[in-house]
Design a protein around this motif. Structure first.
Motif, mmCIF file in Angstrom:
data_model
loop_
_atom_site.group_PDB
_atom_site.id
_atom_site.type_symbol
_atom_site.label_atom_id
_atom_site.label_comp_id
_atom_site.label_asym_id
_atom_site.label_seq_id
_atom_site.Cartn_x
_atom_site.Cartn_y
_atom_site.Cartn_z
ATOM 1 N N SER A 110 0.800 -1.231 0.000
ATOM 2 C CA SER A 110 0.000 0.000 0.000
ATOM 3 C C SER A 110 0.832 1.279 0.000
ATOM 4 O O SER A 110 0.267 2.378 0.005
ATOM 5 N N GLU A 111 2.148 1.186 -0.046
ATOM 6 C CA GLU A 111 2.972 2.397 -0.106
ATOM 7 C C GLU A 111 2.864 3.056 -1.483
ATOM 8 O O GLU A 111 2.745 2.394 -2.503
ATOM 9 N N LYS A 112 2.923 4.387 -1.461
ATOM 10 C CA LYS A 112 2.977 5.188 -2.692
ATOM 11 C C LYS A 112 4.339 5.870 -2.706
ATOM 12 O O LYS A 112 4.639 6.708 -1.861
ATOM 13 N N ILE A 113 5.180 5.505 -3.696
ATOM 14 C CA ILE A 113 6.558 5.975 -3.725
ATOM 15 C C ILE A 113 6.829 6.735 -5.018
ATOM 16 O O ILE A 113 6.446 6.298 -6.106
ATOM 17 N N THR B 262 -0.562 -0.481 -3.984
ATOM 18 C CA THR B 262 0.855 -0.144 -3.972
ATOM 19 C C THR B 262 1.222 0.515 -5.291
ATOM 20 O O THR B 262 0.854 0.027 -6.357
ATOM 21 N N ASP C 257 1.743 15.556 -2.737
ATOM 22 C CA ASP C 257 0.917 15.389 -1.530
ATOM 23 C C ASP C 257 0.248 14.017 -1.466
ATOM 24 O O ASP C 257 -0.425 13.698 -0.487
ATOM 25 N N VAL D 112 2.038 10.962 -2.338
ATOM 26 C CA VAL D 112 2.977 9.871 -2.069
ATOM 27 C C VAL D 112 3.395 9.834 -0.594
ATOM 28 O O VAL D 112 3.394 10.856 0.097
ATOM 29 N N ASP D 113 3.768 8.625 -0.143
ATOM 30 C CA ASP D 113 4.249 8.435 1.229
ATOM 31 C C ASP D 113 5.754 8.658 1.328
ATOM 32 O O ASP D 113 6.248 9.145 2.346
ATOM 33 N N ARG D 114 6.473 8.266 0.274
ATOM 34 C CA ARG D 114 7.932 8.337 0.273
ATOM 35 C C ARG D 114 8.440 8.930 -1.029
ATOM 36 O O ARG D 114 7.839 8.740 -2.077
ATOM 37 N N ASP E 189 9.896 10.735 3.743
ATOM 38 C CA ASP E 189 8.642 11.390 3.400
ATOM 39 C C ASP E 189 8.928 12.697 2.661
ATOM 40 O O ASP E 189 10.028 13.255 2.766
#
Length: 481
Positions: free
Chosen positions: A30-33, A182, A195, A197-199, A214
């Motif tokens: 589930s990360e948005k990179i 993801t 705004d 994305v997580d990383r 971040d």
């Protein structure tokens, strides 16, 4: 871990050094990179490694201590033409649905659903993909990817060829996808995604990761590195214009280009119509409009690449053939690969100079290679370059002639900030010397800060011709608005 690699080592054939040396990256579910880095640093290559395309489909020598590849992935490439499997729009999405075992009686409704999601509208979706604009193709590629319902999404500059409205629409659509999705994203136009994305994984020009955190942390503590590497960041345009002294009160020279009743055809119906227009020495014309409006068709018509009717004159010479056009108009295609004809970057740049027996071939080629960060890839085949590198090469090959008019189709897409501004300043220097710059662009910053004049295309018709803030003396435009 959803996807990742440990101690990756990768080298392209002919490259002087490793693209990646002991690079490690791990992505959680589930990360948005967002991958951020200068053009040519390897962002797209790493994306292809993480999807498994390298080395399974693209045989690039690589080693890694450990790799985790997700079986269910969706990819949107920089070049949409590289991923289509079928010749027609509806068949492209149907191909995806068939692989998901969607019943045939449900397909028409689902095809329409996914086309609507990305803002594509057809009376009948059984349309040849080859007839679409590049921006429309990009929307179709995204629609096909969404239809796949993948566990991991890889987006390689998915909105590079879209107008501002289309860019916002596509990112709005992507952001509505399941929150647990993801995503790994490569994108130069970061305003829409920063705004989301997580990383942010920050690369230097050698492909090394120098930051992984971040967005607030990366932009706060690595701002100096971002500026040093010429990467896009939110305030970069304001800072560039504060440091750039562009001449105002421009006085135009003599009329060079004139067009009367021009129509450019694909099939029986015109894709672009221009009643009457003329351009003088020292003008920078920005051609704008929605995807599919006919912007690229206008340039192709001027070059006689498309079937045309009407009259085109450059320096009082009537342009009737492609050969006539090439003698008076330098042209940079939207897809840079269309104009490559040799087997190395150096040879590609040298070719135009050798054709005119220029005595300073080596000197001029090496100067361009150094100025536009291509020296380290001069022995590679042009197809091995990143999209940004290909674009800089294609501009270089066009500029080694002596034509009075330069036609540019989205010359800054895929470029980092540093190379975008270098190209713009190069075009401005040519404009000051009297060359006419005619550029298709979706970048409002270029229109507002560099162009002297704007042509707006709507549904295949030039509907507006107006002067811009850079005050132009000596010409009144009949279509000013």
């Amino acid at each position: 871990m959803k996807v990742g690699v440990s101690n990756l080592r990768l080298k392209f054939a002919g490259a002087p050094s490793l693209q990646f040396e002991d690079l490690s990256l791990h992505v959680k579910e589930s990360e948005k990179i967002l991958f951020l880095g200068p053009s040519g640093c390897g962002k797209s290559t790493l994306l292809q490694v993480l999807t498994g395309l390298i080395p399974n489909a693209v045989p690039v020598p690589m080693k890694a201590d450990d790799m985790v590849i997700c079986e269910s992935t969706g990819v949107v490439f920089q070049d949409p033409d590289a991923q289509f499997c079928m010749p027609y729009v509806d068949e492209e999405i149907a191909f995806v649905l068939e692989n998901r075992a969607v019943p045939q009686h449900e397909m028409n409704d689902q095809i329409q659903y996914y086309l609507d999601k990305v803002g594509l509208s057809f009376q009948d979706p059984h349309v040849e993909i080859s007839t679409l604009s590049q921006g429309m193709k990009q929307r179709l590629a995204i629609a096909s990817m969404i239809a796949l319902e993948p566990e991991v999404i890889f987006l390689d500059e998915p909105t590079a060829l879209l107008d501002p409205e289309g860019t916002s629409e596509i990112w709005s659509t992507i952001k509505q996808i399941e929150a647990k999705q993801t995503m790994i994203i490569v994108e130069h136009k970061i305003d829409e995604v920063v705004d989301f994305v997580d990383r942010i994984v920050l690369f230097n020009s050698e492909g090394k990761i120098i930051a992984d955190s971040d967005p607030n942390t990366v932009f706060s503590f690595y701002k100096h590195k971002i500026k040093e590497f010429g990467i896009w960041y939110p305030e970069v345009w304001d800072e560039h214009m504060n440091e750039t002294d562009l001449p105002k009160d421009i006085v135009l020279g003599k009329e060079i280009l004139s067009v009367t009743n021009l129509k450019g055809y694909r099939g029986k119906h015109p894709k672009i119509q221009v009643p009457e227009i003329s351009v003088c020495e020292g003008e920078w014309v920005a051609i704008t409009g929605k995807n599919g409006a006919g912007k690229s068709s206008l340039l192709l018509s001027l070059m006689n690449v498309m079937k045309t009717t009407g009259e085109i004159k450059v320096s009082n010479q009537l342009i009737k053939t492609v050969h006539d056009a090439r003698s008076q108009l330098a042209f940079v295609f939207q897809n840079p690969e269309f104009q490559f004809i040799t087997n190395s970057v150096y040879e590609e740049l040298a070719y135009s100079l050798e054709m005119i027996n220029d005595p300073k071939v080596d000197e001029k080629v090496n100067a361009w290679l150094t100025s536009y960060q291509l020296e380290h890839v001069k022995s590679l085949h042009p197809y091995q370059l990143s999209t940004g590198q290909k674009r800089r090469l294609s501009v270089g090959t066009a500029l080694f002639g002596s034509q009075p008019v330069l036609l540019l189709d989205e010359p800054t897409f895929g470029q980092d900030a540093q190379n975008t501004f270098k190209l713009l300043q190069l075009f401005e220097a040519l404009r000051i010397k009297g060359m006419i710059i005619i550029m298709v662009t979706h970048d409002e910053k270029i229109v507002n800060n560099y162009a002297t004049r704007q042509w707006i295309i709507e549904e295949g018709l030039l509907v507006s011709d107006r002067s811009l803030e850079r005050v132009v003396k000596g010409k009144a435009y009949a279509m000013d608005s």
